[in-house]
Write a protein that holds these residues in place. Structure first.
Motif, PDB file in Angstrom:
ATOM      1  N   ILE A 205       0.839  -1.216   0.000  1.00 56.77           N
ATOM      2  CA  ILE A 205       0.000   0.000   0.000  1.00 56.77           C
ATOM      3  C   ILE A 205       0.871   1.262   0.000  1.00 56.77           C
ATOM      4  O   ILE A 205       0.641   2.218   0.744  1.00 56.77           O
ATOM      5  CB  ILE A 205      -1.045   0.013   1.157  1.00 56.77           C
ATOM      6  CG1 ILE A 205      -0.397  -0.201   2.525  1.00 56.77           C
ATOM      7  CG2 ILE A 205      -2.157  -0.972   0.914  1.00 56.77           C
ATOM      8  CD1 ILE A 205      -1.284   0.285   3.691  1.00 56.77           C
ATOM      9  N   ARG A 206       1.859   1.236  -0.913  1.00 56.58           N
ATOM     10  CA  ARG A 206       2.873   2.291  -0.902  1.00 56.58           C
ATOM     11  C   ARG A 206       2.355   3.640  -1.393  1.00 56.58           C
ATOM     12  O   ARG A 206       2.976   4.664  -1.129  1.00 56.58           O
ATOM     13  CB  ARG A 206       4.052   1.866  -1.783  1.00 56.58           C
ATOM     14  CG  ARG A 206       4.864   0.756  -1.156  1.00 56.58           C
ATOM     15  CD  ARG A 206       6.047   0.415  -2.034  1.00 56.58           C
ATOM     16  NE  ARG A 206       6.875  -0.582  -1.374  1.00 56.58           N
ATOM     17  CZ  ARG A 206       7.808  -1.283  -2.006  1.00 56.58           C
ATOM     18  NH1 ARG A 206       8.032  -1.089  -3.296  1.00 56.58           N
ATOM     19  NH2 ARG A 206       8.526  -2.163  -1.351  1.00 56.58           N
ATOM     20  N   GLY A 207       1.235   3.627  -2.102  1.00 54.12           N
ATOM     21  CA  GLY A 207       0.689   4.903  -2.569  1.00 54.12           C
ATOM     22  C   GLY A 207      -0.011   5.668  -1.457  1.00 54.12           C
ATOM     23  O   GLY A 207      -0.257   6.872  -1.580  1.00 54.12           O
ATOM     24  N   SER A 208      -0.344   4.973  -0.363  1.00 51.81           N
ATOM     25  CA  SER A 208      -1.049   5.651   0.742  1.00 51.81           C
ATOM     26  C   SER A 208      -0.044   6.285   1.685  1.00 51.81           C
ATOM     27  O   SER A 208       1.095   5.830   1.785  1.00 51.81           O
ATOM     28  CB  SER A 208      -1.934   4.652   1.493  1.00 51.81           C
ATOM     29  OG  SER A 208      -1.141   3.698   2.171  1.00 51.81           O
ATOM     30  N   ALA A 248     -11.749  -5.376   6.178  1.00 47.88           N
ATOM     31  CA  ALA A 248     -12.247  -6.660   5.664  1.00 47.88           C
ATOM     32  C   ALA A 248     -12.664  -6.489   4.193  1.00 47.88           C
ATOM     33  O   ALA A 248     -12.362  -7.332   3.340  1.00 47.88           O
ATOM     34  CB  ALA A 248     -13.422  -7.151   6.502  1.00 47.88           C
ATOM     35  N   SER A 249     -13.331  -5.377   3.890  1.00 47.65           N
ATOM     36  CA  SER A 249     -13.744  -5.113   2.496  1.00 47.65           C
ATOM     37  C   SER A 249     -12.515  -4.950   1.617  1.00 47.65           C
ATOM     38  O   SER A 249     -12.500  -5.408   0.460  1.00 47.65           O
ATOM     39  CB  SER A 249     -14.579  -3.829   2.411  1.00 47.65           C
ATOM     40  OG  SER A 249     -15.575  -3.823   3.390  1.00 47.65           O
ATOM     41  N   GLN A 250     -11.506  -4.274   2.143  1.00 47.01           N
ATOM     42  CA  GLN A 250     -10.258  -4.126   1.391  1.00 47.01           C
ATOM     43  C   GLN A 250      -9.677  -5.506   1.068  1.00 47.01           C
ATOM     44  O   GLN A 250      -9.256  -5.786  -0.064  1.00 47.01           O
ATOM     45  CB  GLN A 250      -9.233  -3.324   2.205  1.00 47.01           C
ATOM     46  CG  GLN A 250      -7.858  -3.329   1.551  1.00 47.01           C
ATOM     47  CD  GLN A 250      -6.835  -2.476   2.254  1.00 47.01           C
ATOM     48  OE1 GLN A 250      -6.570  -2.674   3.437  1.00 47.01           O
ATOM     49  NE2 GLN A 250      -6.270  -1.530   1.539  1.00 47.01           N
ATOM     50  N   ALA A 251      -9.657  -6.374   2.086  1.00 48.47           N
ATOM     51  CA  ALA A 251      -9.075  -7.708   1.910  1.00 48.47           C
ATOM     52  C   ALA A 251      -9.863  -8.503   0.862  1.00 48.47           C
ATOM     53  O   ALA A 251      -9.269  -9.195   0.026  1.00 48.47           O
ATOM     54  CB  ALA A 251      -9.066  -8.433   3.255  1.00 48.47           C
ATOM     55  N   VAL A 252     -11.193  -8.393   0.885  1.00 50.82           N
ATOM     56  CA  VAL A 252     -11.996  -9.100  -0.115  1.00 50.82           C
ATOM     57  C   VAL A 252     -11.666  -8.563  -1.517  1.00 50.82           C
ATOM     58  O   VAL A 252     -11.525  -9.330  -2.487  1.00 50.82           O
ATOM     59  CB  VAL A 252     -13.514  -8.971   0.189  1.00 50.82           C
ATOM     60  CG1 VAL A 252     -14.344  -9.570  -0.937  1.00 50.82           C
ATOM     61  CG2 VAL A 252     -13.861  -9.658   1.511  1.00 50.82           C
ATOM     62  N   THR A 327      -7.915 -14.721   4.236  1.00 50.38           N
ATOM     63  CA  THR A 327      -8.281 -15.154   2.881  1.00 50.38           C
ATOM     64  C   THR A 327      -7.497 -14.368   1.827  1.00 50.38           C
ATOM     65  O   THR A 327      -7.025 -14.935   0.833  1.00 50.38           O
ATOM     66  CB  THR A 327      -9.806 -14.983   2.662  1.00 50.38           C
ATOM     67  OG1 THR A 327     -10.475 -15.875   3.552  1.00 50.38           O
ATOM     68  CG2 THR A 327     -10.214 -15.272   1.230  1.00 50.38           C
ATOM     69  N   ALA A 328      -7.367 -13.057   2.034  1.00 54.46           N
ATOM     70  CA  ALA A 328      -6.618 -12.242   1.058  1.00 54.46           C
ATOM     71  C   ALA A 328      -5.188 -12.748   0.945  1.00 54.46           C
ATOM     72  O   ALA A 328      -4.632 -12.858  -0.161  1.00 54.46           O
ATOM     73  CB  ALA A 328      -6.630 -10.772   1.476  1.00 54.46           C
ATOM     74  N   ASN A 329      -4.586 -13.077   2.076  1.00 51.45           N
ATOM     75  CA  ASN A 329      -3.200 -13.561   2.040  1.00 51.45           C
ATOM     76  C   ASN A 329      -3.108 -14.961   1.443  1.00 51.45           C
ATOM     77  O   ASN A 329      -2.163 -15.272   0.715  1.00 51.45           O
ATOM     78  CB  ASN A 329      -2.577 -13.493   3.434  1.00 51.45           C
ATOM     79  CG  ASN A 329      -2.153 -12.077   3.753  1.00 51.45           C
ATOM     80  OD1 ASN A 329      -1.117 -11.616   3.277  1.00 51.45           O
ATOM     81  ND2 ASN A 329      -2.967 -11.351   4.502  1.00 51.45           N
ATOM     82  N   PHE A 330      -4.119 -15.785   1.715  1.00 49.29           N
ATOM     83  CA  PHE A 330      -4.183 -17.113   1.093  1.00 49.29           C
ATOM     84  C   PHE A 330      -4.266 -16.954  -0.432  1.00 49.29           C
ATOM     85  O   PHE A 330      -3.517 -17.589  -1.186  1.00 49.29           O
ATOM     86  CB  PHE A 330      -5.410 -17.866   1.644  1.00 49.29           C
ATOM     87  CG  PHE A 330      -5.758 -19.114   0.901  1.00 49.29           C
ATOM     88  CD1 PHE A 330      -5.040 -20.294   1.109  1.00 49.29           C
ATOM     89  CD2 PHE A 330      -6.799 -19.121  -0.032  1.00 49.29           C
ATOM     90  CE1 PHE A 330      -5.357 -21.446   0.392  1.00 49.29           C
ATOM     91  CE2 PHE A 330      -7.123 -20.271  -0.738  1.00 49.29           C
ATOM     92  CZ  PHE A 330      -6.402 -21.441  -0.527  1.00 49.29           C
ATOM     93  N   CYS A 331      -5.167 -16.071  -0.869  1.00 49.23           N
ATOM     94  CA  CYS A 331      -5.361 -15.871  -2.313  1.00 49.23           C
ATOM     95  C   CYS A 331      -4.090 -15.317  -2.963  1.00 49.23           C
ATOM     96  O   CYS A 331      -3.714 -15.736  -4.067  1.00 49.23           O
ATOM     97  CB  CYS A 331      -6.531 -14.918  -2.573  1.00 49.23           C
ATOM     98  SG  CYS A 331      -8.134 -15.596  -2.115  1.00 49.23           S
ATOM     99  N   ALA A 357      -1.700  -7.276   0.271  1.00 48.55           N
ATOM    100  CA  ALA A 357      -2.554  -8.133   1.108  1.00 48.55           C
ATOM    101  C   ALA A 357      -2.013  -8.238   2.529  1.00 48.55           C
ATOM    102  O   ALA A 357      -2.780  -8.322   3.504  1.00 48.55           O
ATOM    103  CB  ALA A 357      -2.650  -9.532   0.484  1.00 48.55           C
ATOM    104  N   ARG A 358      -0.699  -8.199   2.668  1.00 43.56           N
ATOM    105  CA  ARG A 358      -0.084  -8.514   3.969  1.00 43.56           C
ATOM    106  C   ARG A 358      -0.551  -7.592   5.087  1.00 43.56           C
ATOM    107  O   ARG A 358      -0.757  -8.018   6.229  1.00 43.56           O
ATOM    108  CB  ARG A 358       1.456  -8.477   3.825  1.00 43.56           C
ATOM    109  CG  ARG A 358       2.186  -9.109   4.988  1.00 43.56           C
ATOM    110  CD  ARG A 358       1.870 -10.601   5.068  1.00 43.56           C
ATOM    111  NE  ARG A 358       2.443 -11.221   6.267  1.00 43.56           N
ATOM    112  CZ  ARG A 358       1.857 -11.215   7.462  1.00 43.56           C
ATOM    113  NH1 ARG A 358       0.688 -10.598   7.628  1.00 43.56           N
ATOM    114  NH2 ARG A 358       2.424 -11.808   8.490  1.00 43.56           N
ATOM    115  N   ILE A 359      -0.747  -6.318   4.751  1.00 47.43           N
ATOM    116  CA  ILE A 359      -1.080  -5.344   5.810  1.00 47.43           C
ATOM    117  C   ILE A 359      -2.472  -5.600   6.409  1.00 47.43           C
ATOM    118  O   ILE A 359      -2.737  -5.239   7.559  1.00 47.43           O
ATOM    119  CB  ILE A 359      -0.987  -3.887   5.279  1.00 47.43           C
ATOM    120  CG1 ILE A 359      -1.067  -2.855   6.409  1.00 47.43           C
ATOM    121  CG2 ILE A 359      -2.051  -3.586   4.237  1.00 47.43           C
ATOM    122  CD1 ILE A 359       0.021  -2.923   7.423  1.00 47.43           C
ATOM    123  N   THR A 360      -3.339  -6.268   5.630  1.00 51.34           N
ATOM    124  CA  THR A 360      -4.711  -6.441   6.153  1.00 51.34           C
ATOM    125  C   THR A 360      -4.731  -7.331   7.397  1.00 51.34           C
ATOM    126  O   THR A 360      -5.683  -7.294   8.169  1.00 51.34           O
ATOM    127  CB  THR A 360      -5.665  -7.027   5.081  1.00 51.34           C
ATOM    128  OG1 THR A 360      -5.253  -8.349   4.724  1.00 51.34           O
ATOM    129  CG2 THR A 360      -5.711  -6.153   3.841  1.00 51.34           C
TER     130      THR A 360
END
Ligand code: CAA
Length: 381
Positions: A205-208, A248-252, A327-331, A357-360
């Motif tokens: 998320i380097r742009g943030s 959670a929405s971000q991760a999805v 789930t995001a990290n799994f995906c 994904a990692r930060i979520t």
């Protein structure tokens, strides 16, 4: 029980999706490389009403709820997680507590500016020695006559470098133990004594923008107290219940981007004379990703509906964040594996998705903290 989005939410989702596909997806790699979001994107988010999605109409916003925010955030994050977290924090960590706990005067002053994006919001809770143990924070607020004087250092402040308004949690009663003596304050970022400290160089998320916020004798009028004095920790936790639905929405969204990239690559890439999607090992990965993502989305929407109904959603939000972030990290991991060596280069977007994904699993309460919240609410019920 209705699993379909209403007509209104379908329109909102389609609008966010169209914008994300046309404007964010082509910029996501650039945002990541340059370390900031293009200013045009901020303007476009304002034009679409996405800064003020959950701000009441009477204060210039769209007056929608947490379910709408969840739906929009999935779309934004599917395209660009840096933009997604910026919008999430603005709406859920600043707009929401102002709406829920602010005085009429505070709402009249700040919500219209937050609704247009003229003022961006940030949330200052974490400190060098108060991360997961937020109640141990050491920032102080001395009340002197009609003013509060703030001293301390906040870290991991999403939007720190671009915000015009912060919610700062500080100790107002040095005698009270832990959570009891903390208050919340609305602090304009141009207040003398408020400085932006170190800007973090992050894995994803380097742009943030993620910065320290240093408070040294920062004086604010006493009426900038948000909610009741010494009840700020409750505001911080209630706010994070909403914020966790946003993450959670971000991760999805990130997970869905991994699924889409996996399907495309599995169709295109040939090995042993056929597309790798013909192999069961790849098919099962795709099946597991799709199933876990649908489950995570359902949990996320359930948490949003509970919050919109006015009930406390700590359990549901923690379950949604736990399920969606893992789930995001799994995906991301499976997607990278499907891509093989190619996925380990920045020729393919999975390299960025894997980092994003990692930060979520870390911010707005690490995975372990979500497990604490979930187990406590079951064991102490
Ligand atoms: N809503 C309302 N009140 C709540 C609450 C909630 N969700 N959760 C707790 N409270 C209240 C409790 O009822 C209690 O009040 P009383 O004393 O009046 O009963 C008080 O708050 C203290 O609660 P706990 O005893 O549960 O507090 P604790 O010290 O044991 O902490 C914790 C619990 C869950 C571990 C909490 O500290 C926590 O969530 N830690 C993680 C912090 C976190 O998520 N940080 C991320 C910061 S933001 C960020 O990442 C950066 C960014 O910009 C995105």
């Amino acid at each position: 029980m209705d699993f379909e989005l209403s007509e209104e939410l379908t329109m909102v989702r389609d609008m966010a999706r169209e914008f994300a596909v046309a404007e964010l997806a082509p910029r996501a790699a650039k945002h990541d490389r340059q370390g900031y979001i293009d200013p045009e994107v901020f303007t476009q988010l304002g034009e679409l009403g996405l800064w003020g999605l959950t701000v009441p109409e009477e204060h210039g916003g769209a007056g929608l709820g947490n379910l709408a925010l969840a739906v929009v955030l999935e779309e934004l994050n599917h395209a660009c997680a840096s933009t997604g977290v910026t919008v999430s924090v603005h709406n859920s960590l600043l707009g929401a507590p102002l709406r829920r706990f602010g005085s009429e005067e505070q709402k009249r002053t700040w919500l219209p500016r937050l609704a247009t994006g003229e003022t961006i919001g940030c949330y200052c809770l974490t400190e060098p020695n108060a991360g997961s143990d937020a109640a141990s924070l050491a920032t102080t607020a001395r009340l002197e006559g009609e003013e509060g004087v703030l001293d301390g250092t906040k870290i991991w402040v999403t939007n720190g470098g671009i915000a015009g308004l912060a919610i700062v949690y500080a100790r107002t009663d040095s005698e009270a133990s832990r959570a009891k003596g903390i208050s919340a304050f609305l602090v304009p970022m141009d207040t003398p004594g408020v400085e932006i400290g170190k800007s973090e160089r992050k894995t994803g998320i380097r742009g943030s923008s993620t910065t320290e916020v240093v408070l040294e004798g920062a004086r604010i009028p006493a009426d900038h107290l948000l909610g009741e004095r010494d009840r700020g920790f409750m505001i911080a936790m209630d706010t994070l219940d909403g914020g966790r639905i946003g993450i959670a929405s971000q991760a999805v969204g990130i997970g869905r981007a991994c699924l889409d990239a996996s399907v495309t690559y599995a169709r295109d890439r040939e090995q042993f004379g056929r597309p790798i999607g013909d192999f069961q090992a790849v098919q099962w990965k795709i099946a597991d990703m799709a199933t876990r993502l649908d489950a995570a989305r359902l949990l996320t929407h359930r948490a949003a509906v509970v919050r919109d109904s006015g009930g406390r959603c700590s359990l549901e939000a923690a379950q949604a964040k736990l399920a969606a972030s893992t789930t995001a990290n799994f995906c991301a991991d499976e997607c990278l594996q499907i891509h093989g060596g190619a996925g380990y280069t920045d020729d393919f977007e999975v390299e960025r998705l894997f980092r994003d994904a990692r930060i979520t699993e870390i911010y707005e309460g690490a995975t372990d903290i979500q497990r604490i919240v979930i187990s406590r609410s079951l064991l102490t019920a």
